[in-house]
Design a protein around this motif. Structure first.
Motif, PDB file in Angstrom:
ATOM      1  N   UNK A 190      -3.639   8.859   5.372  1.00 28.72           N
ATOM      2  CA  UNK A 190      -4.543   8.290   4.366  1.00 28.72           C
ATOM      3  C   UNK A 190      -4.249   6.828   4.041  1.00 28.72           C
ATOM      4  N   UNK A 191      -3.141   6.316   4.534  1.00 26.95           N
ATOM      5  CA  UNK A 191      -2.855   4.901   4.282  1.00 26.95           C
ATOM      6  C   UNK A 191      -2.818   4.129   5.602  1.00 26.95           C
ATOM      7  N   UNK A 217       0.734  12.043   4.147  1.00 26.99           N
ATOM      8  CA  UNK A 217      -0.325  11.325   3.437  1.00 26.99           C
ATOM      9  C   UNK A 217      -0.271   9.837   3.786  1.00 26.99           C
ATOM     10  N   UNK A 269     -16.922  -0.194   4.347  1.00 32.27           N
ATOM     11  CA  UNK A 269     -16.211  -0.867   3.261  1.00 32.27           C
ATOM     12  C   UNK A 269     -15.894  -2.313   3.584  1.00 32.27           C
ATOM     13  N   UNK A 273      -6.342   4.565   8.016  1.00 34.52           N
ATOM     14  CA  UNK A 273      -7.525   3.830   7.549  1.00 34.52           C
ATOM     15  C   UNK A 273      -7.311   2.324   7.487  1.00 34.52           C
ATOM     16  N   UNK A 274      -6.097   1.894   7.130  1.00 33.45           N
ATOM     17  CA  UNK A 274      -5.852   0.460   7.064  1.00 33.45           C
ATOM     18  C   UNK A 274      -5.871  -0.165   8.454  1.00 33.45           C
ATOM     19  N   UNK A 310       0.837  -1.203   0.000  1.00 30.91           N
ATOM     20  CA  UNK A 310       0.000   0.000   0.000  1.00 30.91           C
ATOM     21  C   UNK A 310       0.876   1.259   0.000  1.00 30.91           C
TER      22      UNK A 310
END
Lengths: 338, 265
Positions: free
Chosen positions: A250-251, A246, A331, A254-255, A233
């Motif tokens: 953003x990685x 970021x 999700x 959320x993961x 990722x």
């Protein structure tokens, strides 16, 4: 066709009048049972005088009859009631069991004193607590929620930030890991004596303890969540021009969120235990204090009443957290079994 | 570092960049032992070329692509993009990996938006996302989550996520390796069409000789680890190519021979 059965109706698809009637009766059976069980509870309140002095026996009987009367049309006319009807029909078996349980309880305590008083108060005694001791109980509920919420939010926030920091930066991890390893597994309640004389108020001491109990699992799970994010990722994001901020926001985060929620659930459970102990020992308010106070006065009905409220609050908090998770992790639907 | 790629709306032919790989050697430390993966590899790729790298499994092809992408620095040697030294990843060189590696918590649209968002230009460039999805034929799935997609669709999203940045170099690491053979043939055709339309330079790692011959202008055959260049073969046939073309069959036999598999043909 000499004999008639429901499967014949289903097979031919032409329900005769008799068949439809039988089916309707069958569908209404749990509802009828529930109405009867609650009516029985109402009757059990009235069949003879109470062995003790309880002021709400009549009110409880009336309430039971009202509930029975509401269940009856509710389950018979489910088609016309839509969602409420379906809800009621689905829970009808539980309503039967609940009605029967209350009936037996009433008979075993208030009517025939089969269970020793005052340790086993009858239903009307508990109802009496809710009607006659409401201000004090409400005040306790409010105090508990305030304390719990403050401590939990502080603990969860700090735990999350710490978890992300040590999952991301090895140099922060170098300093924090040993602390986490030694302090984390210690039950937060073990800090109680120290916390109560080092903190300026019992309220701040309890907040600290609740935050501690919440923070440990949240930290550990956030950390493991961030550490277990697949490096591919990061590779993808980096080739697309991502900077480290970021990559974190953003990685990594959320993961890691599914793990974080596991930590939040564990922290919530641990913090309930600390809340009650802290209130029983140091804080002069809240449901834990109310329990302690009721025991001191041998007011067992008050204890049961407070216990019931406490369980509703705890399960409500868990449900709320589930709702938040379902919303944040939409999700995951379809990838994970819920 | 290469200057920020000029922002152009998708659809305009971007001009490919040249890639110059000069005497690159690379090794990994695995439990204290040095594992040589690349041994003095030199390769010059012209702007707009489609180069396929073929080699036995585990020979270091993917490592070479990681170096081109800038995800790792080489132990020795120099890599250049348009004569500028590659020192790190840059959106002008985008990689499509064997796994689509879509972010499962983002919708298809948000996955494609990743590059523009990371570069901080998403707000001004939103139509490019829709155009890229249109390009790979997945506009209808913009709100779907990755787990709802088939393997081929997911790889097409990954392709759109790369192309939306208007890369000068497209780095493909066995992107069709895990697809079923029908989807694979269809996507090979799509890939050629995109390359012809956009004009970007393409570096493709594959272990499928036929795929390399159907797609590329040049097939570079690598040796077993540590990888060295064994042969550099030009494929002089216009697209679309016919899989049964005797010229390609001949090259195929030649390449399989280089890979030590002549007996199987």
């Amino acid at each position: 066709m000499s004999t008639f059965s429901l499967s014949d109706v289903a097979a031919t698809g032409e329900p005769s009048r008799g068949g439809a009637w039988v089916e309707r009766l069958r569908g209404a059976l749990p509802g009828l049972g529930a109405a009867l069980a609650w009516a029985a509870f109402g009757v059990s309140c009235l069949i003879r005088d109470d062995v003790g002095d309880w002021s709400r026996t009549q009110d409880v009987a009336i309430a039971a009859f009202v509930i029975a009367a509401l269940i009856l049309p509710g389950t018979l006319a489910t088609d016309r009631l839509g969602q409420t009807g379906a809800w009621l029909r689905q829970r009808a078996p539980w309503l039967v069991v609940l009605g029967l349980f209350l009936t037996m309880w009433e008979l075993a305590t208030a009517k025939f004193a089969l269970l020793p008083l005052p340790f086993f108060p009858p239903p009307q005694a508990i109802v009496e607590v809710y009607t006659d001791d409401l201000p004090k109980l409400a005040e306790s509920i409010f105090a508990s929620i305030k304390l719990q919420l403050g401590g939990y939010i502080i603990g969860a926030t700090l735990g999350f930030v710490t978890g992300v920091a040590i999952g991301w930066s090895t140099s922060i991890g170098y300093w924090v890991h040993p602390l986490l390893r030694f302090i984390g597994p210690l039950p937060a309640t073990a800090w109680l004596p120290i916390a109560f004389f080092t903190f300026p108020s019992s309220w701040s001491a309890s907040t600290f303890l609740i935050a501690l109990a919440t923070g440990f699992p949240v930290t550990v799970l956030t950390w493991s969540g961030v550490a277990s994010v697949s490096s591919s990722y990061y590779d993808v994001a980096r080739t697309l021009g991502a900077r480290s901020s970021f990559l974190v926001l953003k990685v990594a985060i959320p993961a890691a969120l599914p793990h974080v929620f596991v930590g939040l659930f564990m922290g919530l459970g641990a913090s309930f235990a600390v809340l009650v102990v802290a209130e029983m020992i140091g804080v002069k308010a809240g449901l834990g204090w109310y329990l302690q106070w009721a025991q001191g006065w041998a007011a067992y009905a008050n204890m049961y009443a407070a216990l019931l409220v406490m369980s509703l609050l705890c399960s409500g908090a868990i449900t709320l957290l589930f709702k938040v998770r379902d919303r944040v992790l939409v999700w995951q639907k379809g990838t994970v079994k819920w | 570092m290469v200057a920020q790629a000029a922002v152009k709306p998708i659809g305009h032919p971007a001009v490919g960049a040249s890639i110059d790989i000069g005497h690159v050697s690379h090794a990994f430390d695995i439990d204290g032992t040095k594992l040589e993966v690349l041994d003095d590899v030199s390769l010059a790729v012209e702007p707009g070329e489609f180069v396929a790298l073929l080699g036995p499994s585990g020979c270091g092809k993917s490592t070479l692509l990681r170096l081109v992408a800038g995800l790792e620095p080489p132990r020795s040697g120099v890599l250049r993009e348009d004569d500028i030294r590659i020192k790190g990843p840059h959106p002008s060189r985008v990689v499509v990996f064997q796994d689509p590696t879509l972010f499962p918590w983002r919708s298809v649209w948000d996955n494609v938006a990743l590059g523009l968002e990371a570069q901080g230009i998403l707000k001004a460039q939103r139509p490019r996302i829709d155009a890229a999805l249109e390009l790979v034929g997945l506009s209808a799935f913009r709100n779907a989550y990755p787990h709802q997609l088939s393997g081929g669709m997911a790889q097409r999203v990954a392709l759109a996520r790369a192309l939306v940045n208007d890369p000068k170099v497209l780095v493909l690491d066995e992107p069709l390796g895990k697809l079923d053979s029908l989807t694979r043939i269809a996507m090979q055709a799509e890939l050629v069409a995109l390359w012809q339309r956009k004009g970007f330079t393409t570096l493709l790692v594959t272990h499928d000789v036929e795929e390399a011959l159907v797609l590329a202008n040049r097939v570079v055959v690598l040796s077993d680890r540590p990888a060295r260049i064994k042969a550099d073969i030009a494929v002089e046939r216009p697209h679309p190519r016919h899989r049964g073309d005797p010229y390609l069959a001949d090259l195929r036999r030649q390449i399989l021979g280089l890979l030590g598999l002549e007996a199987t043909w």
